[in-house]
Design a protein around this motif. Structure first.
Motif, PDB file in Angstrom:
ATOM      1  N   MET A   1      34.840  -6.002  19.718  1.00 44.87           N
ATOM      2  CA  MET A   1      33.754  -5.961  18.729  1.00 44.87           C
ATOM      3  C   MET A   1      34.289  -5.421  17.419  1.00 44.87           C
ATOM      4  O   MET A   1      34.984  -4.406  17.402  1.00 44.87           O
ATOM      5  N   ASP A   2      33.959  -6.087  16.334  1.00 46.29           N
ATOM      6  CA  ASP A   2      34.487  -5.702  15.029  1.00 46.29           C
ATOM      7  C   ASP A   2      33.388  -5.804  13.978  1.00 46.29           C
ATOM      8  O   ASP A   2      32.764  -6.851  13.823  1.00 46.29           O
ATOM      9  N   LEU A   3      33.134  -4.697  13.293  1.00 45.05           N
ATOM     10  CA  LEU A   3      32.120  -4.695  12.231  1.00 45.05           C
ATOM     11  C   LEU A   3      32.590  -5.578  11.073  1.00 45.05           C
ATOM     12  O   LEU A   3      33.768  -5.555  10.710  1.00 45.05           O
ATOM     13  N   ASP A   4      31.682  -6.357  10.512  1.00 45.86           N
ATOM     14  CA  ASP A   4      32.035  -7.287   9.434  1.00 45.86           C
ATOM     15  C   ASP A   4      32.161  -6.537   8.112  1.00 45.86           C
ATOM     16  O   ASP A   4      31.252  -5.805   7.737  1.00 45.86           O
TER      17      ASP A   4
ATOM     18  N   ILE B   1      38.532   2.308  13.025  1.00 41.99           N
ATOM     19  CA  ILE B   1      37.236   2.823  12.580  1.00 41.99           C
ATOM     20  C   ILE B   1      36.123   1.797  12.768  1.00 41.99           C
ATOM     21  O   ILE B   1      34.974   2.141  12.981  1.00 41.99           O
ATOM     22  N   ASP B   2      36.439   0.503  12.774  1.00 46.25           N
ATOM     23  CA  ASP B   2      35.395  -0.521  12.889  1.00 46.25           C
ATOM     24  C   ASP B   2      35.617  -1.488  14.046  1.00 46.25           C
ATOM     25  O   ASP B   2      35.069  -2.578  14.057  1.00 46.25           O
ATOM     26  N   GLU B   3      36.427  -1.095  15.009  1.00 42.80           N
ATOM     27  CA  GLU B   3      36.804  -2.002  16.083  1.00 42.80           C
ATOM     28  C   GLU B   3      36.808  -1.312  17.449  1.00 42.80           C
ATOM     29  O   GLU B   3      37.381  -0.231  17.587  1.00 42.80           O
TER      30      GLU B   3
HETATM   31 MG   LIG Z   1      36.092  -5.105  10.608  1.00 48.51          MG
END
Ligand SMILES: [Mg+2]
Length: 393
Positions: A10-13, A104-106
């Motif tokens: 999962m990775d924040l866009d 931090i985003d993954e």
């Molecule tokens: Mg990202």
């Protein structure tokens, strides 16, 4: 037969941009750049609208301004990013039995064997994604497959705000038409070498023998070949067991020498900060340990915005020390620990620092890698105590 695994990535866009837009809705739909705002700054993150103009992260800010003059520059806010990052981690922690916080985003989530207890894995991951979007307001994408590499690439293909499953057995078929740049770990240099050989699609690597790749790129060639063929047996590194790093100094003679203790802290941060950057990681938690001559041990912990910057780390540990060292008792041992380590030094240190400062860090670190850790110390950290034993864990 090996058990077929189910791994979600999962990775924040465009994470920093998304957080900025939550705080200021006037940024929605516009080309936004988070980064150094001075002329010597660097782009840390940019919105999809800015990417269309050729802007990308790690580009000098002045070049980004030329490419996209109407872009809105925002100075990064690590406190906010860390807060939202941890909010996402908390939600994942409630739902997934085993997960790794890769940056931090993954996150990587291990859901192997969970099919027995939960609904279909894709539906489960979909519902988790919806929950994260609903509770945090942040867009996030995910990939689901048998291993970490394929899931990560699938996430990239599903972006923005998407989800993608690569069914077991179809890993090679999924990867074949993609550009070799999509393989994690292929940087500019390796890409240039492969392009020169006429290799631009993953399919071409799949058709080559592994030995040919190893001949050109050494061991890294073997690793790239395996990734290109959808082979990755790397396990999830559970968040609870994610590595920390620490350093302690025991004094042969107990001390209350305040300046000396502070100098020892400076030297410790110097060494640990270097190790952190060498591993391309940042830390989200710092702990100070003090053992007094009466053998009482006290630890003081502080959550901090993710960082790998010596300046910030030193400021935090000094704060902890000043706040808590109020006993006039002799100190026997002093220690510092960094925990909650995640990847992302290159991404995160960009917006506070100018190019010069980033280059300075990497120049100093390079010298240390070549000549050993003792080659450089801050002026104040140079004092080496003769009666000091160091243990590094
Ligand atoms: Mg990202």
């Amino acid at each position: 037969m090996a058990v077929e695994r189910s791994i979600v990535h999962m990775d924040l866009d465009s994470f920093f941009i998304s957080v900025e837009r939550l705080m200021d809705s006037s940024l929605i739909g516009k080309p936004v750049i988070v980064g150094g705002t001075s002329d010597r700054g660097v782009v840390a993150s940019c919105s999809y609208e800015a990417r269309q103009f050729g802007v990308h992260s790690a580009m000098p800010s002045r070049m980004a301004r030329q490419l996209c003059p109407h872009a809105i520059f925002v100075r990064g806010d690590m406190d906010q990013y860390s807060k939202y990052s941890n909010a996402v981690t908390d939600i994942i922690e409630q739902e997934a039995p085993i997960f790794e916080k890769a940056s931090i985003d993954e996150h990587y989530l291990e859901i192997t064997g969970m099919d027995k207890y939960i609904k279909h894995s894709m539906l489960w991951a979909h519902e988790l994604r919806e929950k994260i979007i609903h509770e945090t307001g942040l867009p996030i994408s995910f990939g689901l497959s048998e291993n970490k590499t394929v899931s990560k690439i699938a996430t990239g293909e599903s972006k923005p705000n998407g989800e993608k499953q690569v069914p077991f057995g179809l890993e090679k078929t999924f990867l074949a038409p993609l550009s070799i740049r999509k393989i994690p770990g292929i940087g500019d240099k390796t890409n240039a070498t492969l392009q020169k050989m006429g290799i631009s699609k993953i399919e071409t690597i799949q058709q080559m023998p592994i030995l040919a790749m190893q001949k050109v790129l050494g061991e890294n060639g073997g690793s790239i070949w395996r990734k290109a063929n959808g082979i990755d047996t790397n396990p999830i590194e559970p968040y609870s067991e994610q590595k920390s790093m620490s350093k302690e100094t025991t004094f042969d003679k107990d001390t209350t020498d305040f300046e000396m203790l502070k100098n020892v802290l400076v030297a410790m941060i110097d060494t640990l900060g270097f190790d952190l950057r060498k591993q391309k990681k940042v830390t989200g938690c710092i702990t100070l340990k003090l053992k007094y001559s009466d053998f009482q041990t006290h630890t003081f912990q502080a959550s901090i915005p993710y960082t790998a910057s010596d300046d910030i780390l030193l400021k935090k540990v000094t704060e902890l020390f000043m706040k808590n060292y109020n006993r006039r008792v002799l100190i026997r041992l002093i220690g510092v620990k960094f925990s909650n380590l995640v990847s992302g030094f290159n991404q995160i240190n960009l917006f506070d620092d100018t190019e010069e400062k980033i280059n300075l860090y990497s120049a100093l670190d390079k010298i240390r890698m070549r000549f050993g850790e003792q080659a450089i110390g801050r002026a104040v950290g140079l004092r080496e105590d003769k009666d000091k034993k160091e243990e590094k864990k």
